[in-house]
Scaffold this active site. Structure first.
Site, PDB file in Angstrom:
ATOM      1  N   HIS A 123      56.966-106.263  11.723  1.00 43.40           N
ATOM      2  CA  HIS A 123      57.020-106.088  12.945  1.00 43.40           C
ATOM      3  C   HIS A 123      57.198-104.140  13.057  1.00 43.40           C
ATOM      4  O   HIS A 123      57.854-104.001  14.156  1.00 43.40           O
ATOM      5  CB  HIS A 123      58.306-106.801  13.500  1.00 43.40           C
ATOM      6  CG  HIS A 123      57.484-108.172  13.671  1.00 43.40           C
ATOM      7  ND1 HIS A 123      57.077-109.338  14.275  1.00 43.40           N
ATOM      8  CD2 HIS A 123      59.081-109.119  12.600  1.00 43.40           C
ATOM      9  CE1 HIS A 123      57.934-110.190  13.696  1.00 43.40           C
ATOM     10  NE2 HIS A 123      58.584-109.709  12.534  1.00 43.40           N
ATOM     11  N   GLU A 159      41.622 -91.602  12.514  1.00 43.93           N
ATOM     12  CA  GLU A 159      41.029 -92.519  14.030  1.00 43.93           C
ATOM     13  C   GLU A 159      39.941 -92.658  14.336  1.00 43.93           C
ATOM     14  O   GLU A 159      39.545 -93.478  14.791  1.00 43.93           O
ATOM     15  CB  GLU A 159      41.402 -91.509  15.266  1.00 43.93           C
ATOM     16  CG  GLU A 159      43.859 -91.346  15.629  1.00 43.93           C
ATOM     17  CD  GLU A 159      43.178 -89.679  16.347  1.00 43.93           C
ATOM     18  OE1 GLU A 159      45.097 -90.294  16.246  1.00 43.93           O
ATOM     19  OE2 GLU A 159      42.352 -89.788  16.379  1.00 43.93           O
ATOM     20  N   LYS A 190      49.202 -78.816  16.802  1.00 46.32           N
ATOM     21  CA  LYS A 190      48.603 -79.541  15.862  1.00 46.32           C
ATOM     22  C   LYS A 190      47.414 -79.999  15.151  1.00 46.32           C
ATOM     23  O   LYS A 190      46.789 -78.740  14.978  1.00 46.32           O
ATOM     24  CB  LYS A 190      47.555 -80.177  17.573  1.00 46.32           C
ATOM     25  CG  LYS A 190      48.093 -80.568  18.785  1.00 46.32           C
ATOM     26  CD  LYS A 190      49.634 -81.612  18.758  1.00 46.32           C
ATOM     27  CE  LYS A 190      49.309 -83.050  18.100  1.00 46.32           C
ATOM     28  NZ  LYS A 190      48.406 -83.787  19.740  1.00 46.32           N
ATOM     29  N   SER A 233      43.690 -79.015  17.493  1.00 42.00           N
ATOM     30  CA  SER A 233      43.435 -79.173  18.930  1.00 42.00           C
ATOM     31  C   SER A 233      43.277 -78.244  19.816  1.00 42.00           C
ATOM     32  O   SER A 233      43.467 -76.971  19.549  1.00 42.00           O
ATOM     33  CB  SER A 233      45.041 -79.293  19.905  1.00 42.00           C
ATOM     34  OG  SER A 233      45.015 -79.653  21.709  1.00 42.00           O
TER      35      SER A 233
END
Length: 459
Positions: A155, A289, A282, A276
């Site tokens: 979980h 992804e 970043k 970024s």
């Protein structure tokens, strides 16, 4: 004039010509189409449907066309509709009327089914090679991190301590099963449909078996209707690919989580990260992804072809032209994903100390404390309740189980003694889980050995 145009009085409408044509994408089958035509022509000469000299002339012409296509000298025509008609047209232009005999005893229906099987067989082998490379990298990582302690999760909550090796090996098992699914798919598709004709075979006495043998098939399809209308081999490939992409997506999801500031379990290599346009600090895990995102694309390929096929009567229908773009897209997607995930894993840095600290938090040793009581003859359900109350006590006090004193433990049960502190140490908790499939370093070593053996069997 169209090669099928004898009964038509009008030319095809320009809009239909473009809508109907598949050469923009099925040109990828050129090698398989030539390969199949060569085998078919050789067989026609051997059984006497055409003369051996004509068969040789066709074969030589096809070899020349293949060389010219591979060297970029051929420009395909939309008007010739597909790769099959384009190559037949080129052949006739090069060797004359003999080229018109190459299609004797076959249809584009069994021809395209043959080409797609040949193409998928080769791409399955290529996909397996890429997956094998990924598995070897995962096994190398597992070998290196047999004593890199980390928290295991259920979980997405800390559950029990394990090793990074054990976690990585879970994905190894998934990808080994994926390779098994690709092998199963390859086995079932490896039968030649050539000779099925349009849907009812042919009156020519062809030697289907010799063609199948030359092309490396295990045999021939046994029903001409099925031979031209079957695409479950393509669906099975898309299914296996979808499952493999799901496994890649889950792995990439964890890489995204682990590389975040909240986890910091790993650091992605700069070569497999991006920045970024506005936030200079970043370092984004865009590659992971993208693989996660492209998984949905492959699912779409599977659903699209299932939808195309679900209502089609036997045998061939033009709807089935829609199979190839889905197959091509899935192949491209999984192969590119495998190509980029392997070096992304190989170059990432594993932050052992951060993982180890994470393993010590969140009461990951609570189950071991309950097991400690159970081994001292306390019924497990009672032991579970006792440890639950101790965890609540620690939560209110703001400490871990290992921070309590023996006197505090004894307030919950007289069974506790000094040896409990060894039993709830993170390393002890992991090392004692020696059961087959567990995270103990010695068990993991055996799992690596067995996984390596299984990989060699699947290649």
């Amino acid at each position: 004039m169209k090669l099928w145009g004898g009964r038509f009085e009008k030319t095809t409408d320009a809009l239909v010509e473009d809508f109907h044509s598949s050469i923009s994408f099925d040109q990828r089958l050129y090698k398989q189409d030539v390969q199949g035509s060569i085998a078919h022509a050789r067989m026609l000469g051997q059984v006497g449907v055409i003369s051996p000299a004509e068969a040789d002339q066709i074969i030589q012409g096809l070899h020349g066309i293949l060389e010219d296509i591979q060297s970029g000298k051929v420009e395909f025509e939309v008007g010739a509709e597909d790769i099959h008609m384009n190559i037949e047209k080129l052949l006739t232009e090069r060797i004359g009327v003999v080229g018109k005999k190459v299609h004797t005893g076959r249809s584009r229906n069994d021809q395209v089914a043959l080409d797609l099987r040949l193409f998928l067989r080769a791409e399955i082998d290529k996909t397996k090679d890429l997956m094998a490379t990924l598995i070897r990298t995962l096994l190398d990582i597992a070998q290196e991190h047999k004593e890199t302690w980390m928290p295991g999760y259920t979980h997405l909550q800390k559950a029990q301590p394990i090793t990074f090796s054990h976690h990585v090996l879970a994905y190894t098992q998934m990808f080994l099963r994926d390779m098994g699914r690709f092998n199963d798919t390859r086995k079932r598709l490896n039968f030649s449909p050539l000779g099925s004709g349009a849907m009812a075979g042919t009156t020519f006495h062809l030697d289907r078996e010799s063609v199948a043998k030359e092309l490396g098939f295990d045999g021939v399809t046994l029903n001409s209707l099925d031979g031209v209308s079957d695409r479950d081999f393509a669906l099975e490939f898309l299914g296996a690919t979808s499952i493999a992409m799901m496994h890649l997506s889950r792995l990439c999801e964890e890489l995204v989580l682990w590389s975040s500031g909240e986890f910091q379990f790993i650091t992605m290599d700069d070569g497999y990260s991006t920045g970024s346009s506005i936030m200079p600090q970043k370092k984004n895990p865009d590659v992971a992804e993208l693989v996660r995102g492209k998984t949905g694309r492959v699912y779409g390929d599977l659903i699209a072809l299932l939808t195309v096929m679900k209502g089609l009567p036997l045998a061939y229908n033009k709807d089935m032209q829609e199979d190839k773009e889905q197959v091509f897209d899935a192949i491209d997607t999984i192969q590119k994903s495998l190509l980029v995930v392997e070096p992304m894993l190989r170059t990432m840095k594993v932050n052992r100390e951060v993982m180890a600290r994470g393993a010590k938090g969140g009461f990951t040793n609570a189950t071991d404390l309950a097991d400690y009581l159970a081994k001292k003859n306390v019924p497990f359900r009672e032991a579970h309740e006792i440890v639950g109350r101790i965890v609540l006590y620690c939560t209110k006090k703001g400490c871990g189980l290992e921070d309590l004193k023996l006197e505090e433990f004894k307030e919950f049960s007289d069974v506790f003694s000094e040896d409990l502190f060894e039993r709830i140490g993170i390393e002890y908790c992991v090392r004692e889980r020696k059961l087959t499939g567990g995270p103990a370093p010695e068990t993991v070593s055996r799992a690596i050995e067995l996984s390596t053996q299984e990989l060699e069997k699947l290649i």
